[in-house]
Enzyme design. Sequence first.
Site, PDB file in Angstrom:
ATOM      1  N   ASP A 311      40.491  44.785  29.801  1.00  0.00           N
ATOM      2  CA  ASP A 311      39.594  44.417  30.899  1.00  0.00           C
ATOM      3  C   ASP A 311      38.448  45.403  31.107  1.00  0.00           C
ATOM      4  O   ASP A 311      37.296  45.003  31.219  1.00  0.00           O
ATOM      5  CB  ASP A 311      40.411  44.293  32.189  1.00  0.00           C
ATOM      6  N   ASP A 314      40.627  50.647  31.296  1.00  0.00           N
ATOM      7  CA  ASP A 314      42.070  50.720  31.129  1.00  0.00           C
ATOM      8  C   ASP A 314      42.505  49.775  30.015  1.00  0.00           C
ATOM      9  O   ASP A 314      41.688  49.319  29.214  1.00  0.00           O
ATOM     10  CB  ASP A 314      42.765  50.377  32.457  1.00  0.00           C
ATOM     11  N   TYR A 463      42.215  41.941  40.957  1.00  0.00           N
ATOM     12  CA  TYR A 463      41.254  40.846  41.084  1.00  0.00           C
ATOM     13  C   TYR A 463      41.825  39.758  41.997  1.00  0.00           C
ATOM     14  O   TYR A 463      42.191  38.675  41.537  1.00  0.00           O
ATOM     15  CB  TYR A 463      40.925  40.259  39.707  1.00  0.00           C
ATOM     16  N   GLU A 668      32.749  53.080  35.732  1.00  0.00           N
ATOM     17  CA  GLU A 668      33.604  52.321  34.835  1.00  0.00           C
ATOM     18  C   GLU A 668      32.787  51.209  34.182  1.00  0.00           C
ATOM     19  O   GLU A 668      31.711  50.826  34.655  1.00  0.00           O
ATOM     20  CB  GLU A 668      34.809  51.727  35.568  1.00  0.00           C
TER      21      GLU A 668
END
Length: 694
Positions: A311, A314, A463, A668
């Site tokens: 994703d 990670d 999410y 990120e």
Amino acid sequence: MLTLSGFIIVLFARLVSGGPCDNIVNVTSSWPGGYTTALLIPIKTPITNWTMIISFSSVLTSLQVWSAASTSTNNIQFKLTNLSYNGVYSAGAILSGVGFNAYFNSNANPVPTVSSILFNGVNICSTVVSSSTTSKPVTTTTARLLSTATTAKPMATTTAKPGTTATTKPMTTTTTKPVTTTTAKPGTTTTAKLVTTIKPVSTTTAKPLITTTPKTGSTTTTKPLTTTTIRPINTTTVKPATTTTQATTTSSTGLPTKYNYREVITKSLLFYYAQRSGRLPVNDNPIPYRSDSALKDVGQNAEDLTGGYYDAGDHLKLGFPLASAMTIAAWSIIDYPIGYSSAGQLTTAQNMVKWASDYLIKAHVQPNKFYGQVGDGTLDHNYWGRPEDMTMSRPAYFISTANPGSDLAGETAAALAATSMVFASVNSTYSALCLTHAKQLYDFAKQYKAKYSQSMPQAAAFYPSSDFGDELAWSAAWLYRATNNVTYLNDAKAFYTQYGLSNNPSEFSWDSKTAGVQVLMAKLTNDPLYKTATKTFCDSKVNQPKTPKGLLFISTWGSLRHAANIAFVCLQAADLNINPLAYRKLAQQQIHYALGDTGRSFVVGFGVNPPLKPHHASSSCPNRPAVCDWSTYSSTAPNPQVLYGGLVGGPDSNDNYTDDRSNYVTNEVACDYNAGFQGSVAALQSLAVQGVFN
């Protein structure tokens, strides 16, 4: 039936064919006074760098090259050398990322053709050319035909993520002449491994085998197909640098664009390569620090769940944001193929979407059962290291009739419906497979209504879904576009009314599809109801106050992702002739903000002062066998690996940004961050190539 533009490409390809280099040079598009080629060069022995000397039969006005550095002293012979990311190849590989636009006097007769190519000193062209196969001169009739051709336009259509914790030379050119191509809608031949290209002059294009695993324990291999449709093909396989030097330059592309959109598209696709999970193809892995990983990912009944994309920084595989990202990516390929093909990246983009759709099909193990997550969030976030070295348990979670998820099933249906359109002219069998799963998932979403994050609480920490009505309308609209079955259109209209989707949403994201529904329905119906809603949305974004440096700020978490997604929706609206100039300017401003307008780039490995320390585990690891752990995470040094093309989260509402690996809010990267961004760049590239907007 072959279109006029397709006929012209084939005719022109025949005019420049018959030379000794037809085995290497593939003409993919043409226009009066120029043509585009893709080169396919077989690698016989391992190499760490390369040089090509390309000679033409007569003088060019200029040569515009991508994926190589180019020099010339006489405009007949050109020296091409590898860039930092595409010099290393093993024996048996194909160098397929290099191409060029050749420009010449439009009255040239015969047109200049490639007469020889020396690759690392070896002539790789055919050695004998029959006099009967030399290039035919351009006749008066042909010249008239070419001069009246027009560019085939692409079809005009149309997320705040909670807690989860190089220098490369751009394309060189010797001209600033805009590319105004005569281009049929590009087609490609695609596999999950090495891309195969068939020359467009052929009258029969053999489709490759495509292997997928739609259900547990079974592998379905589609038989080769053939077609008599002639379509130009663009391919690329790019390899990044093994150096840790970060990119600091951006250059002209021959188009009057401020930034090198071709380079951005190429590197964004490299980012998706870096995110791949599962067994990586030996001949199609341009990321030197990545190899096979998570090969034991299985469902609760041992269903094969390998593959897909990690994703973000990670190593979780999360179906909801992945499906959303792939819907947008497929949408951009459908509507802006010229943006990708003119960058030499159309096939790579199609393969990028297919890597996801292969996985989504695997995860759909029964008509009403879909795995939406692989990996435990706590275990995953307690680990910092290479995905190849993971040893923790990776449980899988699913939705079913007992625990449904209309949003997850609906978004995945939309992604697979859009992907079926991407492959409709490439491999009809694979396209049909995607569509079958899309229909089943849509029926599942429609019949069993609930939010997936309630049925799969493991996903709620990352999410959580706010509602599912937008995904029901979204998936129905995409299925209507893919099938032309009015039942789906009626469903989309009903859901639009039932769930109040005429409102003005604040964002377009993995969670909120309303703005996308509005513009897609406007495209499909031309109904003022949807066009007005789209106009309201984009007008509000044009008029919204920006940050001091010009960012359309929606949320701190992934601020650039939000701006790029809105840019994509409003570029779609502009295609419908809704305030086109204002909306395209808005989109361009937001994309240029990310590319460097503030004095720094927010795209890793691109432009001036790009991020050096993105929050991304695998690229933070040194080369093996060095240890990679939490001490690596805490290091203040730049990431040893360059995560080319990754768009970081971005600055706050006052344009403040710190390049800090530990800050996962602003630094990120994620699959959904790049989707709307890449799609917007492809749209802007398409507009520039066609001379519509820059």
